[in-house]
Design a protein around this motif. Structure first.
Motif, PDB file in Angstrom:
ATOM      1  N   ILE A 133       4.256   2.255  -6.798  1.00 32.07           N
ATOM      2  CA  ILE A 133       4.409   3.076  -8.098  1.00 32.07           C
ATOM      3  C   ILE A 133       3.980   4.208  -7.477  1.00 32.07           C
ATOM      4  O   ILE A 133       4.264   5.217  -8.164  1.00 32.07           O
ATOM      5  N   ASP A 134       3.016   4.416  -6.686  1.00 30.17           N
ATOM      6  CA  ASP A 134       2.152   5.461  -5.475  1.00 30.17           C
ATOM      7  C   ASP A 134       3.260   6.162  -5.672  1.00 30.17           C
ATOM      8  O   ASP A 134       4.087   5.801  -5.136  1.00 30.17           O
ATOM      9  N   THR A 135       2.901   7.831  -5.632  1.00 31.75           N
ATOM     10  CA  THR A 135       3.338   8.466  -4.705  1.00 31.75           C
ATOM     11  C   THR A 135       4.024   7.429  -3.289  1.00 31.75           C
ATOM     12  O   THR A 135       3.223   7.626  -2.363  1.00 31.75           O
ATOM     13  N   ARG A 136       5.302   8.239  -3.047  1.00 31.82           N
ATOM     14  CA  ARG A 136       5.875   7.194  -2.069  1.00 31.82           C
ATOM     15  C   ARG A 136       6.069   8.655  -1.008  1.00 31.82           C
ATOM     16  O   ARG A 136       6.224   9.692  -1.140  1.00 31.82           O
ATOM     17  N   ARG A 137       5.698   8.248   0.274  1.00 31.10           N
ATOM     18  CA  ARG A 137       4.807   8.324   1.645  1.00 31.10           C
ATOM     19  C   ARG A 137       5.427   8.388   2.781  1.00 31.10           C
ATOM     20  O   ARG A 137       6.508   7.757   2.438  1.00 31.10           O
ATOM     21  N   GLN A 138       5.498   8.999   3.494  1.00 34.41           N
ATOM     22  CA  GLN A 138       6.578   8.931   5.190  1.00 34.41           C
ATOM     23  C   GLN A 138       6.729   8.079   5.612  1.00 34.41           C
ATOM     24  O   GLN A 138       6.688   7.082   6.124  1.00 34.41           O
ATOM     25  N   ASP A 139       4.988   7.489   5.243  1.00 31.28           N
ATOM     26  CA  ASP A 139       4.711   5.890   6.612  1.00 31.28           C
ATOM     27  C   ASP A 139       4.441   4.773   5.568  1.00 31.28           C
ATOM     28  O   ASP A 139       3.570   3.992   5.833  1.00 31.28           O
ATOM     29  N   PHE A 140       5.806   4.728   4.135  1.00 26.57           N
ATOM     30  CA  PHE A 140       5.211   4.104   3.047  1.00 26.57           C
ATOM     31  C   PHE A 140       4.852   2.255   3.984  1.00 26.57           C
ATOM     32  O   PHE A 140       4.446   1.567   3.721  1.00 26.57           O
ATOM     33  N   TRP A 141       5.975   1.527   4.481  1.00 24.89           N
ATOM     34  CA  TRP A 141       6.128   0.862   5.404  1.00 24.89           C
ATOM     35  C   TRP A 141       5.437   0.514   6.766  1.00 24.89           C
ATOM     36  O   TRP A 141       4.565  -0.821   6.144  1.00 24.89           O
ATOM     37  N   ILE A 142       4.766   1.841   7.010  1.00 25.76           N
ATOM     38  CA  ILE A 142       3.573   1.524   7.802  1.00 25.76           C
ATOM     39  C   ILE A 142       2.369   0.878   7.093  1.00 25.76           C
ATOM     40  O   ILE A 142       1.436   0.453   7.241  1.00 25.76           O
TER      41      ILE A 142
END
Length: 383
Positions: free
Chosen positions: A174-183
């Motif tokens: 839900i929060d801001t999706r960042r480039q290291d999401f899956w990490i």
């Protein structure tokens, strides 16, 4: 054990509710005070009624991309507006959306500051006030194992941390999706697995060392973000320096020489192959992630020293998956060859730094304690 899991789940729910209340109370007051929306006129406000504006909102993406078919159909349907009015409305909507994103990020960081701050201070206070303080002497992590009495307060704080990581694992979607999401998602799951494995195998003291190493740097990181969103440059830089220093000492010094050491060496004489070996693998994975993020921190520090700007590189893409993928592909296509080579060089440095760190810590631990299996007799002999 089931009661502990239920407590953690209920605390995760309570944290979610508290986060919503915080956003609508203190968060709303702070954002209105420190992140006011810049006044900007909506050129369509006087020319279209509310239902018409609501119909235009779903077409914003196409209009902002100057899709001629959509633009002409809108101008044909609403003959009272011009193409210049639509362009002004697009600028207005972009500013409005950007402000909403900043407010959302501010509330996210505000909650994390309070949650991490409470969890870390409570946990450290509980450990230091325990007769068997295992921060000052890591041997106490397994001394008199498994006879480790747990006070109600300590049980609450530990389960609060478990509930906090459950909350973050859920709200990450839900929060801001960042480039290291899956990490980051793997980091949350790995930490949760370690905490629960430690609790179920009565080696929860190792779990608390992991938490002590994790939470303190996050407090400074989120505080620096709060100041950044409020355009307080000097305070942002000060807090970011504190974050970088605390990260180095907590994640690259305290974690490997306290939490990792206790999990690898001290646990060998007390915990069975399962869950000890899988937990040790996760401990190593977390350390690799710590090094990876520290390389990002160094990149931000370098950017700050050369350009005078502190920016979270993980937030370069915070849109949905499709737009993030498109953005990444376009960026890759337009990236100069030198930049690609620099990124490859940075990856090699990261792998080399990770290898050197792991080997150095292992060599230090072997030098300090040798290869003798660790057990209760060793503890008695060492005092």
């Amino acid at each position: 054990m089931l009661a502990d899991v239920q407590l953690a789940i209920w605390l995760a729910v309570a944290l979610s509710v508290a986060r919503i209340i915080l956003k609508r109370s203190l968060g709303q007051w702070l954002t209105s005070r420190f992140i006011p929306q810049k006044p900007m006129d909506n050129p369509l406000q006087q020319k279209l009624d509310s239902p018409a504006l609501s119909e235009l909102t779903p077409l914003f993406a196409q209009i902002s991309k100057n899709n001629r078919e959509v633009v002409e159909s809108v101008l044909k349907k609403y003959d009272s507006i011009t193409e210049e009015d639509l362009a002004g409305w697009v600028r207005f909507r972009k500013a409005e959306i950007e402000h909403e994103k900043i407010v959302a990020k501010y509330n996210e960081s505000l909650f994390k500051v309070l949650a991490y701050g409470f969890a870390w201070t409570s946990l450290v206070w509980a450990i230091l006030n325990d007769p068997n303080d295992w921060i000052s002497d890591t041997k106490n992590s397994f001394r008199n194992f498994p006879d480790h009495p747990i006070t109600p307060f300590f049980r609450f704080v530990y389960m609060f941390e478990v509930g906090l990581y459950v909350h973050f694992a859920m709200f990450q979607f839900i929060d801001t999706r960042r480039q290291d999401f899956w990490i980051m998602f793997f980091h949350h799951i790995a930490t949760l697995a370690l905490l629960m494995a430690g609790w179920m195998s009565f080696s929860y003291r190792v779990g608390t060392l992991i938490l002590v190493a994790h939470d303190v740097a996050d407090v400074f990181l989120e505080i620096s973000k709060l100041f950044k969103y409020a355009n307080q440059e000097m305070l942002t830089n000060i807090c970011f320096v504190l974050f970088a220093v605390s990260w180095f000492f907590s994640r690259l010094f305290f974690y490997p020489l306290w939490a990792w050491y206790a999990g690898f060496y001290y646990s060998s004489g007390f915990i069975a192959w399962f869950p000890r070996v899988p937990a040790q693998f996760l401990l190593m994975c977390l350390q690799i992630l710590h090094v990876y993020w520290f390389c990002l921190i160094l990149r931000i520090v370098y950017k700050f020293t050369t350009e005078g700007e502190v920016d979270d590189e993980r937030s370069l893409s915070d849109t949905d998956d499709e737009s993030s993928s498109t953005h990444a592909k376009n960026a890759a296509a337009n990236r100069p060859l030198k930049a690609k080579r620099d990124r490859g060089r940075e990856n090699k440095i990261f792998l080399s730094f990770s290898t050197i760190l792991v080997v150095s810590i292992s060599a230090y631990n072997v030098w300090r304690d040798g290869l003798t299996p660790f057990n209760e007799l060793t503890l008695i002999q060492e005092g």
